[in-house]
Scaffold this motif. Structure first.
Motif, mmCIF file in Angstrom:
data_model
loop_
_atom_site.group_PDB
_atom_site.id
_atom_site.type_symbol
_atom_site.label_atom_id
_atom_site.label_comp_id
_atom_site.label_asym_id
_atom_site.label_seq_id
_atom_site.Cartn_x
_atom_site.Cartn_y
_atom_site.Cartn_z
ATOM 1 N N TYR A 98 0.726 -1.047 0.043
ATOM 2 C CA TYR A 98 -0.074 -0.116 -0.090
ATOM 3 C C TYR A 98 0.828 1.337 0.058
ATOM 4 O O TYR A 98 1.795 1.442 0.621
ATOM 5 N N ARG B 156 0.355 5.628 -0.255
ATOM 6 C CA ARG B 156 -0.633 6.798 -0.361
ATOM 7 C C ARG B 156 -0.870 7.169 -1.883
ATOM 8 O O ARG B 156 -2.016 7.575 -2.284
ATOM 9 N N CYS C 2 -3.177 -3.020 -2.269
ATOM 10 C CA CYS C 2 -4.284 -3.034 -1.285
ATOM 11 C C CYS C 2 -4.794 -1.422 -1.426
ATOM 12 O O CYS C 2 -4.158 -0.321 -1.677
ATOM 13 N N THR C 3 -5.959 -1.292 -1.205
ATOM 14 C CA THR C 3 -6.684 -0.037 -1.430
ATOM 15 C C THR C 3 -6.474 0.850 -0.074
ATOM 16 O O THR C 3 -7.036 2.203 0.099
ATOM 17 N N SER C 4 -6.185 0.247 1.155
ATOM 18 C CA SER C 4 -5.974 1.014 2.392
ATOM 19 C C SER C 4 -5.106 0.286 3.282
ATOM 20 O O SER C 4 -4.975 -0.934 3.189
ATOM 21 N N VAL C 5 -4.789 1.152 4.370
ATOM 22 C CA VAL C 5 -4.101 0.696 5.414
ATOM 23 C C VAL C 5 -4.682 -0.434 6.129
ATOM 24 O O VAL C 5 -4.127 -1.501 6.383
ATOM 25 N N LYS C 6 -6.058 -0.287 6.495
ATOM 26 C CA LYS C 6 -6.995 -1.330 7.101
ATOM 27 C C LYS C 6 -6.956 -2.551 6.210
ATOM 28 O O LYS C 6 -6.904 -3.770 6.826
ATOM 29 N N GLU C 7 -7.245 -2.328 5.053
ATOM 30 C CA GLU C 7 -7.312 -3.848 4.164
ATOM 31 C C GLU C 7 -5.796 -4.547 4.338
ATOM 32 O O GLU C 7 -5.963 -5.768 4.615
ATOM 33 N N ILE D 241 -1.033 6.099 10.136
ATOM 34 C CA ILE D 241 -1.447 4.682 9.606
ATOM 35 C C ILE D 241 -1.338 3.512 10.462
ATOM 36 O O ILE D 241 -1.738 2.718 10.512
ATOM 37 N N GLU E 1 -8.742 2.621 11.924
ATOM 38 C CA GLU E 1 -8.463 2.400 10.162
ATOM 39 C C GLU E 1 -7.163 1.749 10.291
ATOM 40 O O GLU E 1 -6.384 1.580 9.121
ATOM 41 N N ASN F 31 -6.175 -3.283 13.125
ATOM 42 C CA ASN F 31 -6.412 -4.298 12.074
ATOM 43 C C ASN F 31 -5.442 -5.627 12.097
ATOM 44 O O ASN F 31 -5.954 -6.552 11.295
#
Length: 290
Positions: free
Chosen positions: A29, A31, A47-52, A73, A78, A83
């Motif tokens: 990931y 930004r 991945c589309t986000s830190v959470k994912e 992050i 999130e 996570n």
């Protein structure tokens, strides 16, 4: 262990590439999503986000610009800490304050996962050659678990500094202080040699084959003599960020650092002159009065 990497800058990208050679899938990931595409072309999963990313991984490496970015992050609903699965491991490779590592380690403990500080000694070309030195601190059992991963990331040596989360960050700040102040001293020595009528490259060749026969002096003296300001391996702006961290830690620890203050002033002048995105060796232009 499923592995992820966040922060694909000049140094993060070759480290992530090293991991990708040994660990697929590697989840990534950044930004700025476009920076992840070259890794995706080699087999990484974007991945589309830190959470994912955190929810998919057992181990997450991060290498982001500063304390604020790392905190952003890591903390919150999130973030990485909330996570990662219980028992998961966050390996932070950023140059940050020790206090930031202490705070983030506490955040991870609340979610029953782990934080390891592992700041990097080495420029991008050193990462590509897999000759990095990694400084680590945190739980020794967790470090033993991830040490093979650190070697896969490009470490030729892994130096352990004990269980305190921020201990490796102290070692990194002290090391960067010597790099930055030594670089300024080298630039001044080269300027003095030239202005005094001798060949600076001949003088430096003598030094690097005798008293100063070390990788640091070979790498930086060569860059200074060649005026290798672009592309940046380690930018002047990032060097100033590190100098500020060194002096902030010095104030916290009650250590006066007169040479550190002067070094920061030189870096500040370089950034003010518009050279912040050039390599740190551009401090030479400040010293030579350009």
């Amino acid at each position: 262990m499923k592995t992820g990497f966040i922060g694909l800058g000049n140094l993060g990208t070759p480290i992530a590439e090293n991991l990708l050679m040994q660990h697929q899938p590697l989840y990534v990931y950044n930004r700025t999503a476009a920076k992840a595409q070259p890794l995706a072309d080699k087999g990484a999963v974007i991945c589309t986000s830190v959470k994912e990313l955190a929810s998919l991984c057992d181990v997450v490496f991060t290498l982001v610009a500063d304390d604020a970015a790392l905190t952003h992050i890591t903390d919150g609903p999130e973030g990485i800490a909330a996570n990662l699965r219980p028992g998961g491991i966050h390996i932070s490779m950023s140059t940050i304050l020790p206090a930031t590592s202490t705070t983030l380690a506490a955040s991870h403990r609340r979610y029953e996962n782990h934080y390891i500080a592992s700041p990097v000694m080495g420029r991008p070309e050193v990462a590509r050659a897999k000759k990095l030195n990694l400084l680590v601190s945190g739980d020794d059992t967790v470090i033993a678990t991830v040490k093979p991963l650190l070697q896969d990331a490009g470490a030729v040596n892994v130096w352990e500094f004990g269980p305190e989360p921020g201990a490796a960050n102290v070692a990194k700040l002290c090391s960067n202080y010597l790099i930055l102040s030594g670089l300024a001293a080298m630039a001044e020595g080269i300027q003095l040699a030239r202005q005094s009528g001798i060949q600076a490259d001949q003088w430096m060749q003598m030094l690097t084959q005798t008293l100063f026969n070390a990788p640091y002096y070979h790498i930086y003296s060569s860059a200074l003599l060649k005026e290798a300001y672009v592309p940046p391996g380690f930018s002047l702006a990032m060097a100033l960020k590190d100098a500020n961290l060194v002096l902030q830690q010095a104030q916290t620890s009650g250590v006066p650092m007169a040479v550190g203050q002067i070094t920061r002033e030189l870096l500040q002048q370089g950034v003010a002159n518009g050279w912040g995105e050039q390599d740190v060796v551009a401090v030479q232009k400040v010293i030579s009065g350009q």
